[in-house]
Design an enzyme around this catalytic site. Structure first.
Site, PDB file in Angstrom:
ATOM      1  N   HIS A  69      32.350 -18.609 -23.443  1.00 23.00           N
ATOM      2  CA  HIS A  69      32.271 -19.890 -22.865  1.00 23.00           C
ATOM      3  C   HIS A  69      31.945 -21.045 -23.722  1.00 23.00           C
ATOM      4  O   HIS A  69      31.837 -22.214 -23.324  1.00 23.00           O
ATOM      5  CB  HIS A  69      31.373 -19.848 -21.522  1.00 23.00           C
ATOM      6  CG  HIS A  69      30.013 -20.054 -21.708  1.00 23.00           C
ATOM      7  ND1 HIS A  69      29.257 -19.015 -21.842  1.00 23.00           N
ATOM      8  CD2 HIS A  69      29.221 -21.035 -21.619  1.00 23.00           C
ATOM      9  CE1 HIS A  69      27.776 -19.417 -22.152  1.00 23.00           C
ATOM     10  NE2 HIS A  69      27.783 -20.827 -22.077  1.00 23.00           N
ATOM     11  N   ASP A 116      31.376 -12.004 -21.282  1.00 18.78           N
ATOM     12  CA  ASP A 116      30.985 -13.093 -21.844  1.00 18.78           C
ATOM     13  C   ASP A 116      30.796 -13.020 -23.525  1.00 18.78           C
ATOM     14  O   ASP A 116      29.414 -13.136 -23.985  1.00 18.78           O
ATOM     15  CB  ASP A 116      30.162 -14.148 -21.316  1.00 18.78           C
ATOM     16  CG  ASP A 116      29.922 -15.399 -21.959  1.00 18.78           C
ATOM     17  OD1 ASP A 116      30.809 -15.946 -22.708  1.00 18.78           O
ATOM     18  OD2 ASP A 116      29.155 -16.341 -21.449  1.00 18.78           O
ATOM     19  N   SER A 221      23.059 -21.000 -25.039  1.00 23.20           N
ATOM     20  CA  SER A 221      24.340 -19.990 -24.709  1.00 23.20           C
ATOM     21  C   SER A 221      24.607 -19.489 -26.120  1.00 23.20           C
ATOM     22  O   SER A 221      24.913 -20.397 -27.091  1.00 23.20           O
ATOM     23  CB  SER A 221      25.374 -20.812 -24.089  1.00 23.20           C
ATOM     24  OG  SER A 221      24.982 -21.006 -22.738  1.00 23.20           O
TER      25      SER A 221
END
Length: 277
Positions: A69, A116, A221
């Site tokens: 992402h 992910d 992230s």
């Protein structure tokens, strides 16, 4: 007697000092410079400059692991910077790379961030130094941390839900939350899959911190979750409601993707558990 304006200024200075010293990644602290030489800053063009967007970590001489992402639509001018402690200072340790290849996991789901995991091939191998080197990651057959195990993560992500970002790398120790709890409807419900691990650290009562938990946050992230010095997870939804008790950070379990990682990087799948790529 101090004026009302003076009092307001004093209060503001006090609050800023409190936040600066007690928070990091949400409740963490500044890392020792270059103590995590595998850390990568993925940066996006902003005018004539580059801005930190996501984290990542070095897993081989030309490869960085991160989250899908972070780059769902391709590199788009992004660069990867290694050897970073301060994002703004011109450190001699920094090495900057273009993205030669981006491999996003084909089964990534934007609806719940399942699968992910992404691999970036740098435009050239990095120069190994005290400030830049690869880290081991857990492979199939290895043991993932269980409930309440202490794990650690790091990044340049937001200090709070207001989005204020640090200049220097922060780190925090958190604890694994049971999968059954994270699957509860008041936590993440069906969005939490078997490819995920969740973790945070509750502030003891009475809590003297601005947040009730220590956690990863927006901008972290793609960074690593480590257990006993080995990366076991990738920060996936650290930007979702940071620091909330029922919304611990979610991390992608790396050992579930050994075959995909080996195929992508052109490795043979004969390595033993816990072996570095």
């Amino acid at each position: 007697m101090a004026s009302e304006k003076d009092l307001l200024v004093a209060v503001a200075v006090f609050v800023f000092a409190l936040i600066s010293h007690s928070e990091g990644i949400i409740g963490g602290g500044e890392a020792a410079p270059h103590s995590r030489p595998y850390m990568a800053s993925i940066q996006v063009p902003e005018g004539e400059n580059m801005k930190h967007e996501c984290g990542g970590f070095v897993v081989a001489d030309q490869w960085v692991m991160t989250a899908v992402h972070c780059l769902p639509d391709g590199p788009n001018g992004r660069k990867v910077v290694l050897g970073v402690h301060s994002l703004s200072e011109p450190e001699e340790t920094k090495q900057t790379f273009d993205i030669l290849e981006l491999h996003n996991h084909p089964d990534f789901s934007m609806s719940n961030y399942n699968n992910d995991i992404a691999l970036i091939k740098l435009d050239r191998p990095f120069n190994a130094t005290d400030a830049v080197r690869a880290v081991q990651f857990l492979r199939a057959g290895g043991t993932n941390p269980s409930r309440d195990a202490e794990v650690e993560t790091a990044g340049w992500g937001s200090l709070d839900n207001l989005g204020s970002r640090p200049d220097k790398l922060r780190e925090v120790v958190v604890g694994v939350v049971s999968s059954s709890r994270c699957r509860r409807s008041d936590y993440f419900g069906k969005k939490f899959t078997t490819n995920m691990i969740c973790a945070h650290k509750l502030c003891p009562d009475p809590c003297d911190q601005p947040h009730k938990t220590q956690d990863s946050c927006d901008g972290d992230s793609g960074g690593p979750l480590l257990y006993n010095g080995i990366v076991v997870g990738i920060t996936s939804n650290g930007g979702k409601k940071c620091g909330q008790v029922k919304k611990p950070g979610i991390y992608t379990i790396i050992s579930h993707y050994t075959e995909w990682i080996d195929n992508t990087m052109g490795l043979q799948s004969t390595a033993t558990p816990d072996q570095s790529s």
